[in-house]
Design an enzyme around this catalytic site. Sequence first.
Site, PDB file in Angstrom:
ATOM      1  N   CYS A  33       4.595  11.634   0.935  1.00  0.00           N
ATOM      2  CA  CYS A  33       5.828  11.058   0.413  1.00  0.00           C
ATOM      3  C   CYS A  33       6.197  11.684  -0.925  1.00  0.00           C
ATOM      4  O   CYS A  33       7.095  11.197  -1.594  1.00  0.00           O
ATOM      5  CB  CYS A  33       5.687   9.558   0.265  1.00  0.00           C
ATOM      6  SG  CYS A  33       4.558   9.061  -1.050  1.00  0.00           S
TER       7      CYS A  33
ATOM      8  N   CYS B 123       2.269  11.828  -4.827  1.00  0.00           N
ATOM      9  CA  CYS B 123       1.186  12.416  -5.622  1.00  0.00           C
ATOM     10  C   CYS B 123       1.728  13.481  -6.562  1.00  0.00           C
ATOM     11  O   CYS B 123       1.211  13.665  -7.659  1.00  0.00           O
ATOM     12  CB  CYS B 123       0.093  12.963  -4.709  1.00  0.00           C
ATOM     13  SG  CYS B 123      -0.758  11.658  -3.813  1.00  0.00           S
TER      14      CYS B 123
ATOM     15  N   CYS C  98      -3.576   9.805   1.917  1.00  0.00           N
ATOM     16  CA  CYS C  98      -3.157  10.412   3.196  1.00  0.00           C
ATOM     17  C   CYS C  98      -3.948  11.689   3.458  1.00  0.00           C
ATOM     18  O   CYS C  98      -4.465  11.894   4.555  1.00  0.00           O
ATOM     19  CB  CYS C  98      -1.667  10.741   3.184  1.00  0.00           C
ATOM     20  SG  CYS C  98      -0.597   9.336   2.931  1.00  0.00           S
TER      21      CYS C  98
ATOM     22  N   CYS D  74      -3.218   5.868  -3.850  1.00  0.00           N
ATOM     23  CA  CYS D  74      -1.830   5.923  -3.378  1.00  0.00           C
ATOM     24  C   CYS D  74      -0.925   5.505  -4.523  1.00  0.00           C
ATOM     25  O   CYS D  74      -0.582   4.352  -4.638  1.00  0.00           O
ATOM     26  CB  CYS D  74      -1.632   5.027  -2.162  1.00  0.00           C
ATOM     27  SG  CYS D  74      -0.037   5.292  -1.388  1.00  0.00           S
TER      28      CYS D  74
ATOM     29  N   HIS E   4     -13.547  -4.194  -8.813  1.00  0.00           N
ATOM     30  CA  HIS E   4     -14.037  -5.539  -9.086  1.00  0.00           C
ATOM     31  C   HIS E   4     -15.068  -5.555 -10.216  1.00  0.00           C
ATOM     32  O   HIS E   4     -14.997  -6.375 -11.130  1.00  0.00           O
ATOM     33  CB  HIS E   4     -14.635  -6.087  -7.788  1.00  0.00           C
ATOM     34  CG  HIS E   4     -15.288  -7.417  -7.929  1.00  0.00           C
ATOM     35  ND1 HIS E   4     -14.560  -8.578  -8.068  1.00  0.00           N
ATOM     36  CD2 HIS E   4     -16.591  -7.779  -7.953  1.00  0.00           C
ATOM     37  CE1 HIS E   4     -15.394  -9.592  -8.167  1.00  0.00           C
ATOM     38  NE2 HIS E   4     -16.626  -9.138  -8.099  1.00  0.00           N
TER      39      HIS E   4
ATOM     40  N   CYS F 129     -13.337  -5.016 -13.530  1.00  0.00           N
ATOM     41  CA  CYS F 129     -12.066  -5.716 -13.693  1.00  0.00           C
ATOM     42  C   CYS F 129     -12.067  -6.581 -14.945  1.00  0.00           C
ATOM     43  O   CYS F 129     -13.060  -7.249 -15.257  1.00  0.00           O
ATOM     44  CB  CYS F 129     -11.808  -6.586 -12.470  1.00  0.00           C
ATOM     45  SG  CYS F 129     -10.250  -7.467 -12.535  1.00  0.00           S
TER      46      CYS F 129
ATOM     47  N   CYS G 225      -8.785 -15.118 -11.466  1.00  0.00           N
ATOM     48  CA  CYS G 225      -9.117 -14.044 -10.532  1.00  0.00           C
ATOM     49  C   CYS G 225      -8.138 -14.061  -9.367  1.00  0.00           C
ATOM     50  O   CYS G 225      -7.767 -15.117  -8.856  1.00  0.00           O
ATOM     51  CB  CYS G 225     -10.538 -14.259 -10.022  1.00  0.00           C
ATOM     52  SG  CYS G 225     -11.001 -13.115  -8.726  1.00  0.00           S
TER      53      CYS G 225
ATOM     54  N   CYS H  92      -6.693 -10.047  -3.480  1.00  0.00           N
ATOM     55  CA  CYS H  92      -7.192  -8.863  -4.189  1.00  0.00           C
ATOM     56  C   CYS H  92      -8.327  -8.192  -3.401  1.00  0.00           C
ATOM     57  O   CYS H  92      -9.261  -8.840  -2.955  1.00  0.00           O
ATOM     58  CB  CYS H  92      -7.689  -9.242  -5.572  1.00  0.00           C
ATOM     59  SG  CYS H  92      -8.163  -7.816  -6.548  1.00  0.00           S
TER      60      CYS H  92
ATOM     61  N   CYS I  80      -9.649   2.481 -12.140  1.00  0.00           N
ATOM     62  CA  CYS I  80      -8.357   1.990 -12.637  1.00  0.00           C
ATOM     63  C   CYS I  80      -8.490   1.013 -13.817  1.00  0.00           C
ATOM     64  O   CYS I  80      -7.747   1.115 -14.789  1.00  0.00           O
ATOM     65  CB  CYS I  80      -7.562   1.305 -11.538  1.00  0.00           C
ATOM     66  SG  CYS I  80      -7.302   2.296 -10.084  1.00  0.00           S
TER      67      CYS I  80
ATOM     68  N   CYS J  81      -2.526  -2.492 -11.964  1.00  0.00           N
ATOM     69  CA  CYS J  81      -2.009  -3.507 -11.042  1.00  0.00           C
ATOM     70  C   CYS J  81      -2.428  -4.923 -11.430  1.00  0.00           C
ATOM     71  O   CYS J  81      -1.592  -5.818 -11.562  1.00  0.00           O
ATOM     72  CB  CYS J  81      -2.467  -3.178  -9.624  1.00  0.00           C
ATOM     73  SG  CYS J  81      -2.064  -1.500  -9.124  1.00  0.00           S
TER      74      CYS J  81
ATOM     75  N   CYS K 156      -5.088  -6.057  -6.268  1.00  0.00           N
ATOM     76  CA  CYS K 156      -5.423  -4.687  -5.840  1.00  0.00           C
ATOM     77  C   CYS K 156      -5.326  -4.627  -4.318  1.00  0.00           C
ATOM     78  O   CYS K 156      -5.776  -5.533  -3.624  1.00  0.00           O
ATOM     79  CB  CYS K 156      -6.842  -4.357  -6.291  1.00  0.00           C
ATOM     80  SG  CYS K 156      -7.480  -2.800  -5.662  1.00  0.00           S
TER      81      CYS K 156
ATOM     82  N   CYS L 178      -5.940   0.875  -2.447  1.00  0.00           N
ATOM     83  CA  CYS L 178      -5.256   2.062  -1.915  1.00  0.00           C
ATOM     84  C   CYS L 178      -6.171   3.282  -1.920  1.00  0.00           C
ATOM     85  O   CYS L 178      -5.835   4.298  -1.324  1.00  0.00           O
ATOM     86  CB  CYS L 178      -3.978   2.333  -2.691  1.00  0.00           C
ATOM     87  SG  CYS L 178      -4.215   2.755  -4.422  1.00  0.00           S
TER      88      CYS L 178
END
Lengths: 313, 527
Positions: free
Chosen positions: A51, A54, A147, A181, A218, A221, A242, A248, A257, A269, A276, A279
């Site tokens: 798409c 990236c 992908c 993603c 996790h 987090c 949470c 999540c 992340c 996110c 989450c 992805c």
Amino acid sequence: MKVTRREFLKLAGAIGASAVMMGYKSEILAIIEKAAATPGYTIAWLQGQGCTGCTMSLVQYPDIFGALGNLTVSVPFHPTIMPEAGHNAEEVLEDLEPDFLVVEGAVPIKDILGVDTHYCDVFGIPFEDLLVEVANRSEVVVAAGTCAAFGGIPAGNPNPTDARPVSEVLFRKTVINIPGCPAHPDWMVLTLVAAITEEPIVLDRLNRPIVFFGESVHEKCERLPFCKSEKFAKTFPSPEGCLFKLGCKGPVAYADCPTRLWNNETNWCVRAGAPCIACVYEDFPDKVSPFYEKLMMVLPPEPHVERHRHGKR
Amino acid sequence: MKEIKIDPVTRIEGHLEITATVEDDVVTEAYSHGNMFRGIEKILIGRDPRDAPIITQRICGVCHAVHRLTSLRAIEDAAGFKFPGRPGIKEIPDGARILRNLIQGITTLYSHAAHLYLLAGPDYSDALAGTGLDRLDPFTGAGYLEAVEAQRILHEILAILGGKVPHQMTAVPGGVSLLPTETTIDDILTRLTTSREKLENYPLLDPDTENDWVHEKAVPDILDMVGAAADLGAGNWGVGPGNFLCAGVYDLEDRTQFIRSGVYVGATGERIPMDPLLIDEDVASGRYTPESGGYPGETVTEVDLIKDAYTWYKAPKYNGMVVETGPLARLVVNNLDPLGLRAEYGQEANKSSTLNRLIARAQEILILIPEVVSWLNELADKLPILGPEDFYEPYKITKTPTSGIGLWEAPRGATIHWVAIDKGYYRYWDPESGRHKRRYGNVIKQYQVIAGTTWNGGGRDAEGTPGGFEQSLVNVPYVPDPGAPTGSPASKREINILRTIRSYDPCLGCSIHLLTPEKKGYTIRAV
């Protein structure tokens, strides 16, 4: 914002406690110093069933063109940004023996019982054939995004186009998988830095660089204390609590992340109250959906054994 | 007479091939071939309806908020939420409405800036076309690099609102998952108004003084580009079907929209209301079975791999007309010509041409900036009185079967999603048994997407009427630029074909889709 050498080193140094990646600092310094003398590196960027997300993600890296310039990396073939088109673009790729081949998007089946599918054609030939051909003269192959790395959305049930990850098509080569993603720009740029500095990249069982994908979302987090004290958010929007019961999928998502953050350390996110969706997961989207239903159980973290090192370029 | 082929068309999103016939240095006939297909809509069948926004969002990584927002409107419409022109019993709460407007507005601003500088701009730069506009030179021009930085700052704002971008995460069925605070607003304002080194000490936006990058740098650059395009004669070619369609976008407090929906009929100059029931898709030139065409809310679509067809595009029609969508369509339908630029440079404000599409994109940036700032102010003003319930209304489907339509606009054209929902079994992964199991609940029975570029890029219909790209390429001169540097892309003959296609800002990932409800498998009639 021009990235100075100091900032660049800071970015490179911030990638975690891994001893291997810490080794970047001196290496990058050396690289930048001899930048003018080095012949330069080339990237060919191919797009399959993707798409362009990236690519858009990569240009969110601060001063991406400056950073690539510092690394003496040029990108002669990239369908979204290159000046040339059509036959001239084909010539650019023909003349290229890329140091790095970055692939975005999955690879669909090219024929069914001898009937050409035309699911993804480039230069009038199936994308699969082009990919194999270019990969054969590339030094390092990187699959950017879920992908390309695992099949992702196009390979979602019932996988209408028989989409496969790049590694399944290029089974003879080691493909470095950078899922997500989209893939985080730091993951892409720092992998590139490692390859240029001839630093071995430690890959896990799924050929992901272990420094980025070693621990689950996790575990790192910022809302983990809520989880441990069983304070669960029950409805949107919840700045606290949470998000497990809102769906999540952090426990099965292996990525950094929470500490790296997205878009120049702006946000991520869960901080924005969004569960989450994992992805980066190898079976995204099928094994982590419905996205707003809670995960059936928390899997024990899989041991991330080092599978092999991606050798020198 | 000569047959030419351009594959791939670069500096667009996705895989597009153009073939054309050229006679006396002018294009006489053209075909648009969409060359990539994923079947996203087929992947949606049998899933929880709330998954549709997350999966359809990944149709496109450039307009990454648009499909999510459109899909949300479709499934919310199905659950009885009220939208302009659609009945309903519940409303999206006010705070969520403003946040979604902001996300959409900033996405559009960034996408237009990226298009004008990174995708279309190089065609008019000094390096590629010898125009003297060296700020537009790809990779090295100051304007090009500033625009890369500007879109990055806009993405940071989107990340504040959406968690991360591309593919923001906070818009959820029933509202948003973000509870903004004063810090949120401050963070956004800091990014808009604080100067960055790369933007040469200008703030990105400063609507109070207009002493900012957009007004001081971007507007002059864009006017230069428009001037260069006008000098090349871009106002004379690239003439599309002449009909324009807009699905409406940005919900306002008084339940109207900032950009309203409608259709402009070129033959009569009339502006008529847009009724989604009058939309049909033609599949004569697409690799689909004949039954795949028709009203997108009802059709059964199947791939036909041995058909004598040349594209993955379907050809959507409004009441039998080929229509153009995009920024030009939005402005024409709403009878807007800010600063009179199209009337002055583009011959006529309602004319479809390569030049007018470039101008309209720039004009939309100008009218959108004050609106985005006003929504930000609206949010800041209301913040003290907005509670969590003003950002989320529980999403619940009370009756089945049900169906919904989501009407919205991508930066590059009208985006419409259709969904049908019923009770059924959806799959979920059971880690304990290590296999997928089925659970009873609401599932998607049918899904269909028409994206902005689908309207423009479709192939010929059953009567042989060409699609938008195909019509607009006829009469495009097949000559190189007189002043182009030797060997540069503008010294090649196909340059004006590429300029015309790029003026649409096509997004191929968005525009090619498929749906096969309930039936499975490929149609292969002979082997």
